[in-house]
Design a protein around this motif. Structure first.
Motif, PDB file in Angstrom:
ATOM      1  N   LEU A 131       5.855 -12.317  -7.237  1.00 40.78           N
ATOM      2  CA  LEU A 131       5.786 -13.669  -6.638  1.00 40.78           C
ATOM      3  C   LEU A 131       6.051 -14.413  -7.736  1.00 40.78           C
ATOM      4  O   LEU A 131       5.270 -16.350  -7.119  1.00 40.78           O
TER       5      LEU A 131
ATOM      6  N   SER B 273       7.408 -14.128 -15.367  1.00 40.67           N
ATOM      7  CA  SER B 273       6.260 -12.260 -15.232  1.00 40.67           C
ATOM      8  C   SER B 273       6.809 -11.439 -15.933  1.00 40.67           C
ATOM      9  O   SER B 273       5.928 -10.628 -16.433  1.00 40.67           O
TER      10      SER B 273
ATOM     11  N   SER C 143       3.247  -6.723  -1.217  1.00 34.34           N
ATOM     12  CA  SER C 143       2.811  -6.141  -2.916  1.00 34.34           C
ATOM     13  C   SER C 143       1.508  -4.757  -1.727  1.00 34.34           C
ATOM     14  O   SER C 143       1.881  -3.609  -1.815  1.00 34.34           O
TER      15      SER C 143
ATOM     16  N   THR D 239       5.164  -6.508  -8.045  1.00 32.78           N
ATOM     17  CA  THR D 239       4.689  -7.232  -7.143  1.00 32.78           C
ATOM     18  C   THR D 239       4.925  -8.799  -7.682  1.00 32.78           C
ATOM     19  O   THR D 239       4.850  -9.873  -7.476  1.00 32.78           O
ATOM     20  N   ILE D 240       4.384  -8.175  -9.235  1.00 27.08           N
ATOM     21  CA  ILE D 240       4.260  -9.368 -10.166  1.00 27.08           C
ATOM     22  C   ILE D 240       5.582 -10.412 -10.576  1.00 27.08           C
ATOM     23  O   ILE D 240       5.571 -11.324 -10.227  1.00 27.08           O
TER      24      ILE D 240
ATOM     25  N   ALA E 204       9.943   1.556  -6.291  1.00 26.72           N
ATOM     26  CA  ALA E 204       9.067   1.612  -6.478  1.00 26.72           C
ATOM     27  C   ALA E 204       8.190   3.481  -6.516  1.00 26.72           C
ATOM     28  O   ALA E 204       8.585   3.880  -5.075  1.00 26.72           O
TER      29      ALA E 204
ATOM     30  N   ALA F  14       4.177  -2.021  -1.120  1.00 28.12           N
ATOM     31  CA  ALA F  14       4.790  -1.475  -2.217  1.00 28.12           C
ATOM     32  C   ALA F  14       4.167  -1.069  -2.878  1.00 28.12           C
ATOM     33  O   ALA F  14       3.983   0.322  -3.391  1.00 28.12           O
ATOM     34  N   CYS F  15       2.396  -0.722  -2.558  1.00 30.10           N
ATOM     35  CA  CYS F  15       1.242  -0.404  -3.615  1.00 30.10           C
ATOM     36  C   CYS F  15       1.767   1.071  -3.131  1.00 30.10           C
ATOM     37  O   CYS F  15       0.947   1.815  -3.329  1.00 30.10           O
TER      38      CYS F  15
ATOM     39  N   VAL G 100       4.578 -12.180  -0.568  1.00 31.71           N
ATOM     40  CA  VAL G 100       4.044 -11.586  -1.367  1.00 31.71           C
ATOM     41  C   VAL G 100       3.102 -10.620  -0.861  1.00 31.71           C
ATOM     42  O   VAL G 100       3.438  -9.296  -1.653  1.00 31.71           O
ATOM     43  N   VAL G 101       2.191 -11.096  -0.352  1.00 31.79           N
ATOM     44  CA  VAL G 101       1.038 -10.004   0.361  1.00 31.79           C
ATOM     45  C   VAL G 101       2.118  -8.992   0.752  1.00 31.79           C
ATOM     46  O   VAL G 101       0.826  -7.619   0.733  1.00 31.79           O
TER      47      VAL G 101
ATOM     48  N   SER H 283       5.406  -0.772  -8.045  1.00 32.40           N
ATOM     49  CA  SER H 283       4.692  -1.347  -7.374  1.00 32.40           C
ATOM     50  C   SER H 283       3.760  -2.600  -7.897  1.00 32.40           C
ATOM     51  O   SER H 283       4.484  -3.846  -7.197  1.00 32.40           O
ATOM     52  N   VAL H 284       3.251  -2.311  -8.755  1.00 28.50           N
ATOM     53  CA  VAL H 284       2.224  -3.348  -8.587  1.00 28.50           C
ATOM     54  C   VAL H 284       3.255  -4.570 -10.278  1.00 28.50           C
ATOM     55  O   VAL H 284       2.691  -5.237  -9.908  1.00 28.50           O
TER      56      VAL H 284
END
Lengths: 199, 225
Positions: B53, B89, B145, B49-50, B39, B148-149, B141-142, B45-46
């Motif tokens: 998910l 993904s 994210s 996250t994907i 990250a 991570a973001c 996941v939220v 990071s996005v």
């Protein structure tokens, strides 16, 4: 003599320079950070060592099969195929413990599963595949990665004992101070390599 | 001692478990390798996250169907399903950026063996129904994210002075991409979260249980009015 030196260099590189925890942050999870029982840490690290070594042999076999069959596969499919080696060695370890040491299943059954699906095991396979190592190099690399994990677990356990006796600021107690401790160790290992390893 | 506000806070943390209550990265200490090493930018990071998910959703779905099998067989099948999720993904990640696969390297296939899928989805799926497990999975996941973001954006800003590839400052701090920096950064984030929780609990206790001095001051204020 030359071969021995080469084996030693691959092994030491896997244990120290490319240590799974300190150089790639693989295998860092709650199991490694918070576990304070010596027996559990030993069971975990020995399971990882076994898994890394056995899966490296099986992983090389899968790589050889893919090359031999001459089928065009994408990089991701090749990487995913290596996961079969992790699964096979996990099944082998679990069935071995269940048939020979039944009482260990109730004591360390979960620890073995966490060790098997730890990033370090699959990670060492992916690294040896990326580097396209030969058979003996792959095995020595797997063994070295396992020993590197044992070393990391030992250092983290020692850190737990030392840090428990210190007056750590409240906000840093628990996981944050352990991460700081690992971060400082990672800095020392980074000093040995001198550059960031590729992802 | 009155604990009304802290009970409300606890209820809020229970509902938002995985995001605020027990953030899976900063409080539970799971998924750390994916934050510490790859990250290094917001795009990475996005993408992570994907991948997470898809891996978690596929893992949870598989866990529901095979909840009666032996533990070791369940672990194997669930991780295989989440590997399938990671493969799916890749189609979405390609839309974010085609070059991101080089940045993520081995960490993308490694998403299949993430701790959430192996520990939480597999364990929870046996005790709870699909909806509860899915809600918990999504909240993790939220939570992931968010961390991570934040870490990715900060590291990108320090590394190249840009966010999502757009230059915003003239900074160059190459150490931000290293592993030890990742460990230390996450440690400080974790400490900040612990300190913040303690401060909020303290303020709530103080508001619910005013001291004798506070009561006297309030009485004086009322008399002046």
């Amino acid at each position: 003599m030359e071969l021995l030196m080469e084996i030693l260099s691959v092994f030491l590189s896997a244990v120290l320079l490319e240590n799974m925890v300190f150089s790639r942050a693989l295998g860092v999870s709650r199991t490694t950070l918070v576990q304070e029982k010596k027996a559990s840490v030993m069971a975990f690290s020995i399971s990882v060592l076994f898994m890394c070594t056995v899966s490296s042999v099986l992983g090389w076999g899968i790589r050889w099969l893919i090359n031999w069959s001459d089928i065009e596969l994408t990089l991701f499919v090749k990487q995913a195929a290596l996961f079969l080696a992790v699964i096979a060695s996990y099944a082998l370890l679990y069935l071995l413990i269940r048939s020979k040491m039944k009482n260990l299943v109730s004591m360390f059954g979960n620890v073995v599963s966490y060790a098997a699906f730890n990033g370090a095991v699959y990670g060492s396979l992916l690294i040896s595949a990326t580097k396209e190592l030969a058979f003996w190099q792959t095995v020595v690399h797997g063994l070295g990665a396992g020993f590197g994990m044992v070393l990391a677990c030992g250092l983290i356990l020692m850190g737990h004992r030392r840090l428990d006796l210190r007056n750590v600021p409240r906000a840093f107690r628990g996981m944050p101070v352990m991460l700081l401790y690992i971060g400082i160790l990672a800095l020392a290992f980074y000093g040995l390599v001198g550059h960031n390893l590729p992802t | 001692m009155k604990l009304t506000r802290n009970r409300k806070l606890r209820r809020f943390f229970d509902v938002t478990k995985g995001i605020f209550g027990r953030n899976i990265v900063l409080v539970s200490g799971l998924m750390l390798p994916y934050i510490i090493m790859p990250a290094v930018s917001l795009k990475a990071s996005v993408a992570l996250t994907i991948a997470m998910l898809f891996a978690v959703l596929m893992g949870i779905a598989a866990a529901q169907f095979i909840s009666k099998l032996d533990d070791w067989v369940r672990y194997i099948l669930i991780t295989l399903a989440s590997l399938g999720g990671v493969a799916l993904s890749r189609l979405v990640i390609r839309l974010v950026s085609a070059e991101i696969f080089d940045t993520l390297g081995i960490y993308l296939p490694l998403m299949a063996v993430n701790s959430i899928v192996v520990l939480c989805a597999a364990e929870r799926a046996r005790r709870e129904n699909l909806l509860h497990t899915a809600v918990y999975g999504l909240s993790t996941v939220v939570g992931f994210s968010l961390v991570a973001c934040t870490v990715g954006a900060l590291r990108e800003l320090m590394l190249s002075g840009s966010i999502w590839g757009t230059p915003v400052a003239t900074v160059s701090f190459p150490v931000a991409a290293t592993v030890f920096f990742g460990f230390i950064m996450v440690a400080f984030f974790g400490a900040a979260v612990q300190a913040m929780r303690r401060v909020i609990v303290g303020i709530n206790l103080r508001l619910d249980n005013p001291t004798a001095e506070d009561l006297l001051r309030q009485q004086e204020e009322r008399m002046v009015d």
